[in-house]
Scaffold this active site. Structure first.
Site, PDB file in Angstrom:
ATOM      1  N   ASP A 279       0.856  -1.189   0.000  1.00  0.00           N
ATOM      2  CA  ASP A 279       0.000   0.000   0.000  1.00  0.00           C
ATOM      3  C   ASP A 279       0.888   1.232   0.000  1.00  0.00           C
ATOM      4  OD1 ASP A 279      -2.299   1.734   0.308  1.00  0.00           O
ATOM      5  OD2 ASP A 279      -3.331   0.065   1.281  1.00  0.00           O
TER       6      ASP A 279
ATOM      7  N   GLY B  95       4.292   1.619  -2.082  1.00  0.00           N
ATOM      8  CA  GLY B  95       4.360   2.180  -3.417  1.00  0.00           C
ATOM      9  C   GLY B  95       2.982   2.622  -3.843  1.00  0.00           C
ATOM     10  N   ASP B  96       2.902   3.188  -5.022  1.00  0.00           N
ATOM     11  CA  ASP B  96       1.632   3.654  -5.590  1.00  0.00           C
ATOM     12  C   ASP B  96       1.228   2.674  -6.685  1.00  0.00           C
ATOM     13  OD1 ASP B  96      -0.435   4.901  -6.990  1.00  0.00           O
ATOM     14  OD2 ASP B  96       0.469   6.893  -6.861  1.00  0.00           O
ATOM     15  N   PHE B  97       0.162   1.927  -6.471  1.00  0.00           N
ATOM     16  CA  PHE B  97      -0.185   0.878  -7.440  1.00  0.00           C
ATOM     17  C   PHE B  97      -0.655   1.422  -8.783  1.00  0.00           C
ATOM     18  CE2 PHE B  97      -4.224   0.430  -4.679  1.00  0.00           C
ATOM     19  CZ  PHE B  97      -4.982   1.286  -5.463  1.00  0.00           C
TER      20      PHE B  97
ATOM     21  N   HIS C 219     -13.230  -1.522  -7.718  1.00  0.00           N
ATOM     22  CA  HIS C 219     -14.462  -0.733  -7.853  1.00  0.00           C
ATOM     23  C   HIS C 219     -14.245   0.748  -7.571  1.00  0.00           C
ATOM     24  CE1 HIS C 219     -16.215  -0.548  -3.477  1.00  0.00           C
ATOM     25  NE2 HIS C 219     -14.906  -0.484  -3.450  1.00  0.00           N
TER      26      HIS C 219
END
Length: 355
Positions: free
Chosen positions: A218, A244-246, A264
Site C-alpha cells: 500500500d 508504493g503507488d499501485f 471498484h
C-alpha cells in the site's frame, strides 16, 4: 364492508389484484430505520448493553439521553429485530440479539460498527445529493468543499486514515476468512495483497495457510499501520510490508495477487491498468483475485452491489462496481486464460483470473 372483488382493478385483460404500496413505502422511507440503526451505533447502545440488559431509564442514564422518545427509539430497534425486550412499560428490559452482540458491540472481535460509524459520519449526508450526482456525474463527498479527492483527504491525516482502515477491516473480515477457507492455495508459495491497508488479509491467509509468505502492499503512509497489526498478530516472520503507488509503480511479484475492494474505486481505464499490472507481476499459472460485491450478471439480484456502485458515483464520480462477466471480459482482454467466481460472505464474491 368491502370484499376482495371491490379491491380489484381492471385492465384490458380483465380484473387484476389491486397493487400493494407496502414495498414502495418501505423503500421510500428506508432512511428512517437506517438512521435509527446508525444513531444506535453512534450512541453506543449495543456496546452499553454488552452481554447484559437494561431498562430504558438505565440506558438513558448511561448514554446521557434526555428525550421522552428513548423508549420509542429502543422499541423501534426491537421492531427492527436489532434488540430483544423482556416485559413492557418502564420496567421493560432490553438486550442485544445474537447478531448485534457479535457485530455491533465494540468489545467484540467481530465488530463491524466502524463501517457504520463512517457511513453515519460521511455517507449518510453525501447520499442526500444522489440526484445531483446522477445529473452531473460528479462526486458528492469532501471534494465539493475542499477541492481534494477523498483519498487525498484521508491520507493527509494519519489518525483519520487509521480510523478509515479499521472501519474497512471490520466489514472485510468475514469475506477474507471465507476467501482463506475457500481458495485452494496449496500449490502457491507467495501472495501479495495490493491495497493491503492494515495487512488484514495477509494476516488471515498466513494464519490459515502456514506455508504461505505474504506481502501487504500500500502507500507509504499506510505501512506503519500494517506493521503494527502484523506484529500484534504474531506473523511478522511470514508477512512483510511493501510500499508504493499501485497506479504508478510495478506491483510486487507473487504467485497470487489479491485486490480486495480495490477495482471498484476506479474508472474503466484504471481498472484495466491495475489488471494489466497484476498480469505482469504474476508468473504463468498465477492468479489475480478480486474480492468485490460482484453484481449478478443479470443485474437483478445483488442489491448491495448495485447500491455500492451508486456509492462509487457519490465518492468518485466515474468509478463503478461490476459483474463477474465484466471482470471476465477485462481479464481475457489483458491475456488471462480463464476466470471463475467463488461466492464469499453475504453479497461479496471472489473473481479469480488465472494466467
Amino acid at each position: 364492508m368491502t370484499d376482495a372483488a371491490d379491491r380489484s382493478v381492471t385492465d384490458e385483460h380483465g380484473p387484476v389484484d389491486d397493487p400493494d404500496p407496502s414495498l414502495i413505502m418501505q423503500v421510500g422511507m428506508g432512511f428512517w430505520p437506517s438512521k435509527t440503526l446508525l444513531t444506535a451505533v453512534e450512541l453506543g447502545v449495543f456496546t452499553a448493553l454488552g452481554t447484559g440488559a437494561g431498562t430504558a431509564g438505565e440506558l438513558a442514564d448511561r448514554l446521557d439521553l434526555r428525550s421522552r422518545a428513548v423508549a420509542d427509539f429502543l422499541d423501534g430497534l426491537v421492531a427492527l429485530r436489532l434488540l430483544e425486550r423482556d416485559g413492557s412499560g418502564s420496567a421493560a428490559s432490553y438486550r442485544n440479539t445474537t447478531a448485534t452482540a457479535a457485530f455491533l458491540d465494540a468489545t467484540s472481535p467481530r465488530y463491524i460498527g466502524g463501517f457504520l460509524e463512517m457511513s453515519n459520519a460521511r455517507l449518510y449526508g453525501f447520499w442526500g445529493n444522489l440526484t445531483e450526482a446522477l445529473r452531473t456525474g460528479r462526486p458528492q463527498n469532501e471534494i465539493k468543499h475542499t477541492g481534494r479527492p477523498m483519498f487525498e483527504e484521508l491520507y493527509a491525516d494519519p489518525a483519520r486514515l487509521e480510523q478509515f482502515m479499521n472501519a474497512m477491516s471490520g466489514i472485510s473480515a468475514g469475506n477474507f476468512h471465507a476467501l482463506a477457507e475457500k481458495l485452494d492455495l496449496s500449490r502457491y508459495q507467495t501472495v501479495c495483497d495490493v491495497g493491503g491497508a492494515t495487512g488484514q488479509l495477509s494476516i488471515i491467509l498466513a494464519q490459515h495457510h502456514p506455508h504461505l509468505r505474504c506481502t501487504s502492499f500500500d502507500l507509504p503512509a499506510v505501512e506503519p499501520i500494517a506493521r503494527r497489526a502484523i506484529g500484534a498478530a504474531g506473523v511478522a516472520d511470514r508477512v512483510a510490508t511493501a510500499s508504493g503507488d499501485f497506479l504508478v509503480d510495478p506491483l510486487p511479484e507473487a504467485d497470487v495477487i489479491v485486490m480486495g475492494m480495490i477495482l471498484h474505486d476506479w474508472n474503466l481505464d484504471r481498472k484495466l491498468h491495475l489488471i494489466r499490472a497484476a498480469y505482469r507481476a504474476l508468473p504463468p499459472g498465477g492468479a489475480l483475485v478480486a474480492v468485490e460485491n460482484l453484481i449478478d450478471d443479470d443485474r437483478r439480484e445483488n442489491v448491495f452491489g448495485l447500491m455500492m456502485s451508486l456509492n462509487m458515483l457519490i465518492e468518485f464520480g466515474d468509478a463503478f462496481d461490476f459483474t463477474g462477466g465484466d471482470y471476465r471480459g477485462w481479464c481475457e482482454q489483458v491475456g488471462f486464460r480463464s476466470v471463475e467466481v467463488v461466492p464469499l460472505a453475504g453479497p461479496a464474491s471472489a473473481a479469480i483470473a488465472y494466467k
